[in-house]
Design a protein around this motif. Structure first.
Motif, PDB file in Angstrom:
ATOM      1  N   THR A  41       1.149  -1.196   0.251  1.00  0.00           N
ATOM      2  CA  THR A  41      -0.143  -0.082  -0.677  1.00  0.00           C
ATOM      3  C   THR A  41       0.982   1.038  -0.107  1.00  0.00           C
ATOM      4  O   THR A  41       2.309   1.226   0.621  1.00  0.00           O
ATOM      5  N   GLU A  42      -0.119   2.161  -0.586  1.00  0.00           N
ATOM      6  CA  GLU A  42       0.745   3.959  -0.327  1.00  0.00           C
ATOM      7  C   GLU A  42       2.056   4.079   1.068  1.00  0.00           C
ATOM      8  O   GLU A  42       2.692   4.611   1.438  1.00  0.00           O
ATOM      9  N   ARG A  43       0.522   3.642   1.987  1.00  0.00           N
ATOM     10  CA  ARG A  43       0.945   3.987   3.343  1.00  0.00           C
ATOM     11  C   ARG A  43       2.604   2.907   4.196  1.00  0.00           C
ATOM     12  O   ARG A  43       3.473   3.614   4.571  1.00  0.00           O
ATOM     13  N   SER A  67       5.839  13.596   6.844  1.00  0.00           N
ATOM     14  CA  SER A  67       4.396  14.491   6.361  1.00  0.00           C
ATOM     15  C   SER A  67       4.024  13.326   5.843  1.00  0.00           C
ATOM     16  O   SER A  67       2.841  12.705   5.643  1.00  0.00           O
ATOM     17  N   LEU A  70       2.381  10.787   8.078  1.00  0.00           N
ATOM     18  CA  LEU A  70       1.362  10.803   8.576  1.00  0.00           C
ATOM     19  C   LEU A  70      -0.103  11.058   7.341  1.00  0.00           C
ATOM     20  O   LEU A  70      -1.223  11.238   7.767  1.00  0.00           O
ATOM     21  N   GLN A  71       0.615  11.862   6.386  1.00  0.00           N
ATOM     22  CA  GLN A  71      -0.707  12.032   5.238  1.00  0.00           C
ATOM     23  C   GLN A  71      -1.291  11.014   4.228  1.00  0.00           C
ATOM     24  O   GLN A  71      -2.643  10.373   4.690  1.00  0.00           O
ATOM     25  N   LYS A  72      -0.406   9.307   4.958  1.00  0.00           N
ATOM     26  CA  LYS A  72      -0.973   8.068   4.926  1.00  0.00           C
ATOM     27  C   LYS A  72      -2.129   7.667   5.306  1.00  0.00           C
ATOM     28  O   LYS A  72      -2.197   6.552   5.709  1.00  0.00           O
ATOM     29  N   GLY A  73      -1.732   8.335   6.477  1.00  0.00           N
ATOM     30  CA  GLY A  73      -2.574   7.404   7.796  1.00  0.00           C
ATOM     31  C   GLY A  73      -1.811   6.763   9.245  1.00  0.00           C
ATOM     32  O   GLY A  73      -2.043   6.113   9.609  1.00  0.00           O
ATOM     33  N   ALA A  74      -0.419   6.985   8.893  1.00  0.00           N
ATOM     34  CA  ALA A  74       0.403   6.460   9.888  1.00  0.00           C
ATOM     35  C   ALA A  74       0.341   7.143  11.073  1.00  0.00           C
ATOM     36  O   ALA A  74       0.025   7.815  11.133  1.00  0.00           O
ATOM     37  N   ASP A  75       0.312   6.244  11.918  1.00  0.00           N
ATOM     38  CA  ASP A  75       0.199   6.804  13.969  1.00  0.00           C
ATOM     39  C   ASP A  75       0.943   6.689  14.210  1.00  0.00           C
ATOM     40  O   ASP A  75       2.471   6.206  14.182  1.00  0.00           O
ATOM     41  N   GLU A  76       2.000   8.078  15.346  1.00  0.00           N
ATOM     42  CA  GLU A  76       3.181   8.053  15.747  1.00  0.00           C
ATOM     43  C   GLU A  76       3.966   6.515  16.189  1.00  0.00           C
ATOM     44  O   GLU A  76       5.184   6.095  16.095  1.00  0.00           O
ATOM     45  N   GLN A  78       3.371   3.568  14.476  1.00  0.00           N
ATOM     46  CA  GLN A  78       3.941   3.095  13.223  1.00  0.00           C
ATOM     47  C   GLN A  78       5.574   3.703  12.700  1.00  0.00           C
ATOM     48  O   GLN A  78       5.981   2.618  12.620  1.00  0.00           O
TER      49      GLN A  78
ATOM     50  N   HIS B 163      -8.908   9.273  13.029  1.00  0.00           N
ATOM     51  CA  HIS B 163      -7.711   7.687  13.080  1.00  0.00           C
ATOM     52  C   HIS B 163      -8.407   6.820  13.265  1.00  0.00           C
ATOM     53  O   HIS B 163      -9.328   6.671  14.178  1.00  0.00           O
ATOM     54  N   PHE B 164      -7.553   5.388  13.020  1.00  0.00           N
ATOM     55  CA  PHE B 164      -8.536   4.478  13.766  1.00  0.00           C
ATOM     56  C   PHE B 164      -7.329   4.060  14.476  1.00  0.00           C
ATOM     57  O   PHE B 164      -7.239   2.644  15.374  1.00  0.00           O
ATOM     58  N   SER B 165      -6.876   4.905  15.241  1.00  0.00           N
ATOM     59  CA  SER B 165      -5.895   4.127  16.674  1.00  0.00           C
ATOM     60  C   SER B 165      -6.344   5.495  17.205  1.00  0.00           C
ATOM     61  O   SER B 165      -6.234   6.310  17.011  1.00  0.00           O
ATOM     62  N   ARG B 168      -3.882   8.953  17.912  1.00  0.00           N
ATOM     63  CA  ARG B 168      -4.548  10.221  16.885  1.00  0.00           C
ATOM     64  C   ARG B 168      -5.697  10.906  16.956  1.00  0.00           C
ATOM     65  O   ARG B 168      -5.962  12.004  16.647  1.00  0.00           O
ATOM     66  N   TYR B 206     -13.121  11.698   7.165  1.00  0.00           N
ATOM     67  CA  TYR B 206     -11.192  11.217   8.094  1.00  0.00           C
ATOM     68  C   TYR B 206     -10.541  12.503   8.126  1.00  0.00           C
ATOM     69  O   TYR B 206     -10.317  14.114   6.466  1.00  0.00           O
ATOM     70  N   PHE B 212      -0.868  18.845   7.899  1.00  0.00           N
ATOM     71  CA  PHE B 212      -1.005  17.990   6.880  1.00  0.00           C
ATOM     72  C   PHE B 212      -1.932  17.655   6.182  1.00  0.00           C
ATOM     73  O   PHE B 212      -3.364  17.383   6.649  1.00  0.00           O
ATOM     74  N   MET B 213      -2.409  17.844   5.163  1.00  0.00           N
ATOM     75  CA  MET B 213      -3.904  17.078   4.612  1.00  0.00           C
ATOM     76  C   MET B 213      -3.328  16.185   4.404  1.00  0.00           C
ATOM     77  O   MET B 213      -3.180  15.377   4.269  1.00  0.00           O
ATOM     78  N   PRO B 214      -4.369  15.185   3.753  1.00  0.00           N
ATOM     79  CA  PRO B 214      -5.127  14.289   3.955  1.00  0.00           C
ATOM     80  C   PRO B 214      -5.204  13.321   2.155  1.00  0.00           C
ATOM     81  O   PRO B 214      -4.837  13.440   1.762  1.00  0.00           O
ATOM     82  N   GLY B 215      -4.996  11.647   2.901  1.00  0.00           N
ATOM     83  CA  GLY B 215      -3.836  10.627   1.538  1.00  0.00           C
ATOM     84  C   GLY B 215      -5.183  10.551   0.665  1.00  0.00           C
ATOM     85  O   GLY B 215      -5.917  10.612   1.013  1.00  0.00           O
ATOM     86  N   LEU B 220      -6.851   5.286   2.187  1.00  0.00           N
ATOM     87  CA  LEU B 220      -7.292   5.446   3.664  1.00  0.00           C
ATOM     88  C   LEU B 220      -8.527   4.598   3.946  1.00  0.00           C
ATOM     89  O   LEU B 220      -8.065   3.894   5.370  1.00  0.00           O
TER      90      LEU B 220
END
Lengths: 110, 348
Positions: A41-43, A67, A70-76, A78, B163-165, B168, B206, B212-215, B220
């Motif tokens: 995946t992109e993330r 950046s 974060l934009q791709k939805g990762a959290d701290e 990960q 977020h799913f966590s 966040r 989301y 930052f901007m959304p992916g 997502l």
């Protein structure tokens, strides 16, 4: 203060095509293709890039892929685990050469 | 955390917000004007394409105080739409063939006449969207039956979950919000929301928890479905990605964290003329708690009323409103960046 690294230079990355457009454009086309959604995946790709950025110690890449992750939805959690993967490989790479050191030391010792 | 208004913060003044937004431009054209960008895209003046959504903001009262809230909503906000103003909205609606009514707030469910309004719109046979913050469902016993109420009126539930966590989500929306949101989602799922074949639609929203901007919306959505399904057994229909606009409390966050300029630069660099052509204000009319008319919920929060002789819902005239030019400002970069952003998610 003048330093080798200027954060503003990151935005100028695309300018490298000015002095060699053919190779530069090919690089960016390849780069864009690499980061597209695929078997990974992109993330996931962004987290790999973040880990590699730490391994190669590229501050521009760390900035960009923090950046991007974060934009791709990762959290701290990960993102930090990705950094630990880089650290484990770098640490492991140093340590595994210890075998060479041991081999050489044994060769030279009575 | 309190609202900007309760803290008497300078940004509670919308004129001050607009000064901040236009200052950079005045100080040396660092940020190009949005109007100029639109002109280059051949979209100035920005014109309506026909009214298909009536968005009603029934009040600023909310049980949450999210860091990024563009409404500056919270428990300390008392502005609330009266039943009389709701009736004016219904009268206007009945004279049109507007297909969708989008109810927002604050937490719209906290308006004492909320259920009455839903019943009336339902009787008119229009589609209803409720922008539910989820935690309201578990906030108090009197809201516990909201999932059944929504299902009875075939309401489309659109809910924020950044977020799913937990980390966040709570960072943006407040301590414990994630855990309560999960419980509320499970209650919605239990009555059929998000379940295949039920016809009860549950979409998640989301909003990036930061500067930052959304992916990619599709990427997502896959991640959210996988994680929420695996860890909590939750199902939902679509994930809608929305870009945070530099308005109200998100603007405060940007300024206080030193991210304002960088964020605006990102939005400007990502300006997308296709997204600009698809902005939601071209097909939406936004109605404030007091019946004032706006082009969108963001303009509403900046007190930028429609550029039309029709200023209040009591004077609703579809033809006159369709002849207006949409009011724009620097915050509009948020809806036109990247894949575009609207209350319905990405626009391209």
């Amino acid at each position: 203060m003048s330093t080798y690294y200027n954060p503003a230079d990151l935005a100028k990355f695309g300018n490298i095509t000015e002095w060699q457009s053919e190779m530069g454009n090919k690089f960016f086309a390849y780069y864009a293709e690499v980061f597209k959604d695929g078997a990974l995946t992109e993330r996931e790709k962004s987290l790999i890039a973040l880990a590699v950025a730490h391994a190669v110690q590229c501050p521009y890449c760390i900035d960009a892929y923090t950046s991007d992750s974060l934009q791709k939805g990762a959290d701290e959690a990960q993102m930090m685990e990705a950094v630990h993967v880089a650290a484990a490989i770098k640490g492991g790479a140093a340590l595994v050469h210890g075998v060479q050191m041991m081999n050489k030391a044994k060769e030279l010792s009575m | 955390m309190k609202s900007l208004l309760a803290r008497h913060a300078p940004l509670a003044d919308t004129a001050y917000q607009l000064t901040v937004l236009t200052q950079a431009e005045a100080e040396g054209a660092h940020l190009p004007s949005f109007a100029h960008k639109l002109q280059q895209s051949g979209l100035l003046p920005l014109l309506p394409t026909g009214l298909s959504v009536m968005q009603i903001n029934v009040g600023k009262m909310c049980n949450q105080v999210c860091k990024h809230c563009h409404v500056d909503a919270g428990p300390d906000r008392t502005e609330i739409m009266t039943r009389a103003t709701m009736q004016l909205c219904l009268d206007a609606l009945a004279r049109t063939d507007i297909a969708t009514v989008d109810l927002t707030g604050g937490a719209p469910e906290m308006n004492p006449d909320f259920r009455w309004l839903v019943e009336q719109i339902s009787a008119l046979g229009r589609d209803i969207i409720v922008r539910c913050n989820l935690t309201i469902i578990v906030a108090n016993k009197k809201y516990h039956d909201l999932p059944e109420f929504f299902a009875r009126h075939r309401v489309r539930v659109v809910s924020s979950l950044p977020h799913f966590s937990a980390g966040r989500t709570d960072a943006q929306r407040g301590e414990g919000v994630f855990e309560r949101s999960i419980r509320a989602l499970q209650m919605l799922n239990a009555v059929g929301y998000g379940q295949e074949g039920s016809g009860l639609s549950l979409d998640l929203v989301y909003n990036p928890a930061g500067a930052f901007m959304p992916g990619s919306q599709a990427g997502l959505e896959r991640e959210f479905k996988q994680r929420l399904g695996r860890e909590y057994g939750i199902v939902f229909n679509n994930l809608l990605t929305i870009t945070n606009l530099p308005v109200s409390r998100f603007l405060e966050y940007l300024l206080e964290s030193g991210n304002y300029e960088g964020y605006m630069d990102k939005l400007v660099a990502a300006y997308n003329p296709v997204a600009a052509a698809n902005v939601m204000c071209r097909s939406t009319l936004s109605i404030g708690w007091d019946g004032q008319l706006y082009d969108c919920d963001f303009n509403q929060m900046l007190d930028l009323t429609v550029a039309s002789p029709v200023q209040h819902i009591r004077d609703f005239d579809e033809a006159l409103l369709n002849a207006r030019a949409i009011v724009i400002n620097q915050h509009c970069y948020g809806c036109t960046a990247g894949a575009g952003s609207s209350c319905g998610g990405a626009t391209t």
